[in-house]
Design a protein around this motif. Structure first.
Motif, PDB file in Angstrom:
ATOM      1  N   GLY A 102       0.786  -1.222   0.000  1.00 47.67           N
ATOM      2  CA  GLY A 102       0.000   0.000   0.000  1.00 47.67           C
ATOM      3  C   GLY A 102       0.824   1.282   0.000  1.00 47.67           C
ATOM      4  O   GLY A 102       0.267   2.364   0.173  1.00 47.67           O
ATOM      5  N   HIS A 103       2.153   1.170  -0.171  1.00 48.37           N
ATOM      6  CA  HIS A 103       2.992   2.380  -0.198  1.00 48.37           C
ATOM      7  C   HIS A 103       2.445   3.336  -1.245  1.00 48.37           C
ATOM      8  O   HIS A 103       2.076   2.929  -2.334  1.00 48.37           O
ATOM      9  N   HIS A 104       2.389   4.626  -0.926  1.00 46.41           N
ATOM     10  CA  HIS A 104       1.708   5.587  -1.784  1.00 46.41           C
ATOM     11  C   HIS A 104       2.510   6.054  -3.003  1.00 46.41           C
ATOM     12  O   HIS A 104       1.935   6.649  -3.906  1.00 46.41           O
ATOM     13  N   PHE A 105       3.834   5.797  -3.074  1.00 51.56           N
ATOM     14  CA  PHE A 105       4.545   6.187  -4.298  1.00 51.56           C
ATOM     15  C   PHE A 105       5.676   5.252  -4.697  1.00 51.56           C
ATOM     16  O   PHE A 105       6.297   5.452  -5.743  1.00 51.56           O
ATOM     17  N   LEU A 106       5.941   4.212  -3.924  1.00 50.83           N
ATOM     18  CA  LEU A 106       7.061   3.322  -4.203  1.00 50.83           C
ATOM     19  C   LEU A 106       6.567   1.976  -4.731  1.00 50.83           C
ATOM     20  O   LEU A 106       5.617   1.401  -4.200  1.00 50.83           O
ATOM     21  N   ALA A 107       7.230   1.461  -5.777  1.00 52.14           N
ATOM     22  CA  ALA A 107       6.859   0.176  -6.383  1.00 52.14           C
ATOM     23  C   ALA A 107       7.431  -0.998  -5.587  1.00 52.14           C
ATOM     24  O   ALA A 107       8.481  -0.859  -4.941  1.00 52.14           O
ATOM     25  N   PRO A 108       6.773  -2.146  -5.636  1.00 51.67           N
ATOM     26  CA  PRO A 108       7.220  -3.309  -4.869  1.00 51.67           C
ATOM     27  C   PRO A 108       8.620  -3.804  -5.219  1.00 51.67           C
ATOM     28  O   PRO A 108       9.306  -4.365  -4.374  1.00 51.67           O
ATOM     29  N   ASP A 109       9.071  -3.607  -6.442  1.00 49.54           N
ATOM     30  CA  ASP A 109      10.383  -4.122  -6.830  1.00 49.54           C
ATOM     31  C   ASP A 109      11.525  -3.126  -6.596  1.00 49.54           C
ATOM     32  O   ASP A 109      12.632  -3.318  -7.093  1.00 49.54           O
ATOM     33  N   SER A 110      11.281  -2.092  -5.823  1.00 53.27           N
ATOM     34  CA  SER A 110      12.320  -1.122  -5.491  1.00 53.27           C
ATOM     35  C   SER A 110      13.264  -1.671  -4.435  1.00 53.27           C
ATOM     36  O   SER A 110      12.840  -2.393  -3.533  1.00 53.27           O
ATOM     37  N   VAL A 111      14.539  -1.302  -4.560  1.00 49.16           N
ATOM     38  CA  VAL A 111      15.478  -1.625  -3.485  1.00 49.16           C
ATOM     39  C   VAL A 111      15.341  -0.537  -2.417  1.00 49.16           C
ATOM     40  O   VAL A 111      14.946   0.589  -2.716  1.00 49.16           O
ATOM     41  N   PRO A 112      15.630  -0.866  -1.162  1.00 52.25           N
ATOM     42  CA  PRO A 112      15.566   0.141  -0.103  1.00 52.25           C
ATOM     43  C   PRO A 112      16.547   1.289  -0.359  1.00 52.25           C
ATOM     44  O   PRO A 112      17.600   1.105  -0.959  1.00 52.25           O
ATOM     45  N   LEU A 113      16.173   2.468   0.109  1.00 51.14           N
ATOM     46  CA  LEU A 113      17.009   3.653  -0.012  1.00 51.14           C
ATOM     47  C   LEU A 113      17.164   4.261   1.372  1.00 51.14           C
ATOM     48  O   LEU A 113      16.168   4.482   2.071  1.00 51.14           O
ATOM     49  N   ILE A 114      18.399   4.483   1.778  1.00 47.45           N
ATOM     50  CA  ILE A 114      18.688   5.132   3.056  1.00 47.45           C
ATOM     51  C   ILE A 114      19.311   6.475   2.732  1.00 47.45           C
ATOM     52  O   ILE A 114      20.317   6.545   2.020  1.00 47.45           O
ATOM     53  N   VAL A 115      18.695   7.553   3.200  1.00 44.96           N
ATOM     54  CA  VAL A 115      19.186   8.900   2.928  1.00 44.96           C
ATOM     55  C   VAL A 115      19.616   9.518   4.251  1.00 44.96           C
ATOM     56  O   VAL A 115      18.817   9.659   5.165  1.00 44.96           O
ATOM     57  N   ASN A 116      20.901   9.854   4.329  1.00 46.43           N
ATOM     58  CA  ASN A 116      21.479  10.394   5.555  1.00 46.43           C
ATOM     59  C   ASN A 116      21.376  11.909   5.612  1.00 46.43           C
ATOM     60  O   ASN A 116      21.502  12.594   4.593  1.00 46.43           O
ATOM     61  N   SER A 117      21.186  12.422   6.810  1.00 42.25           N
ATOM     62  CA  SER A 117      21.225  13.854   7.042  1.00 42.25           C
ATOM     63  C   SER A 117      22.565  14.417   6.589  1.00 42.25           C
ATOM     64  O   SER A 117      23.587  13.746   6.718  1.00 42.25           O
ATOM     65  N   PRO A 118      22.577  15.646   6.086  1.00 40.21           N
ATOM     66  CA  PRO A 118      23.866  16.265   5.755  1.00 40.21           C
ATOM     67  C   PRO A 118      24.807  16.344   6.960  1.00 40.21           C
ATOM     68  O   PRO A 118      26.007  16.478   6.808  1.00 40.21           O
ATOM     69  N   HIS A 119      24.260  16.223   8.159  1.00 37.49           N
ATOM     70  CA  HIS A 119      25.058  16.292   9.384  1.00 37.49           C
ATOM     71  C   HIS A 119      25.547  14.920   9.819  1.00 37.49           C
ATOM     72  O   HIS A 119      26.291  14.806  10.796  1.00 37.49           O
ATOM     73  N   GLY A 120      25.100  13.850   9.120  1.00 36.09           N
ATOM     74  CA  GLY A 120      25.548  12.499   9.417  1.00 36.09           C
ATOM     75  C   GLY A 120      25.055  11.990  10.759  1.00 36.09           C
ATOM     76  O   GLY A 120      24.413  12.707  11.523  1.00 36.09           O
ATOM     77  N   GLY A 121      25.338  10.725  11.026  1.00 39.56           N
ATOM     78  CA  GLY A 121      25.057  10.131  12.330  1.00 39.56           C
ATOM     79  C   GLY A 121      23.629  10.247  12.789  1.00 39.56           C
ATOM     80  O   GLY A 121      22.740  10.581  12.042  1.00 39.56           O
ATOM     81  N   MET A 122      23.448   9.955  14.032  1.00 39.75           N
ATOM     82  CA  MET A 122      22.134  10.063  14.656  1.00 39.75           C
ATOM     83  C   MET A 122      22.139  11.271  15.589  1.00 39.75           C
ATOM     84  O   MET A 122      23.198  11.672  16.093  1.00 39.75           O
TER      85      MET A 122
END
Length: 125
Positions: A102-122
């Motif tokens: 039910g994701h509103h814009f991502l297709a089922p065959d997409s690989v995961p995407l991790i986008v980091n803050s410009p400041h890095g880390g947590m």
């Protein structure tokens, strides 16, 4: 901008400064291609290819070692907004983008995407 591809299950990790993330967001919204500086590291991707198609966004890695994103204008716009949101973070952290039923814009065959803050880390508590 550094794009690391781990596997189809683990996905792509994006580490970048604010300006580069905003540039990537603009590219996602409009379509186009961006080549990155060559790297000897086998995990580093060589560029980004945004294809204007129809339907939900599909994120993958092509045979040239480019981050490949294609989808319709509305879906790509939502992804571009997410990238801009991460670019505007004023502390550390990251966002995981993975398909779920039910994701509103991502297709089922997409690989995961991790986008980091410009400041890095947590963020620090």
């Amino acid at each position: 901008m550094k794009l690391d591809y781990f596997s189809a299950a683990e996905g792509v990790d994006v580490a970048s400064g604010r300006a580069d993330l905003c540039h990537l967001a603009d590219l996602v919204a409009s379509g186009g291609e961006l080549s990155l500086a060559p790297s000897a590291h086998p995990r580093h991707l060589r560029g980004v290819l945004i294809e204007v198609t129809q339907g939900p966004v599909v994120i993958g890695v092509d045979d040239r070692s480019y981050l490949s994103i294609h989808g319709g204008a509305e879906s790509r716009s939502l992804l571009a907004d997410l990238l801009r949101d991460v670019a505007s973070m004023d502390d550390g952290g990251h966002v995981h983008l993975e398909y779920f039923e039910g994701h509103h814009f991502l297709a089922p065959d997409s690989v995961p995407l991790i986008v980091n803050s410009p400041h890095g880390g947590m963020p620090r508590s």
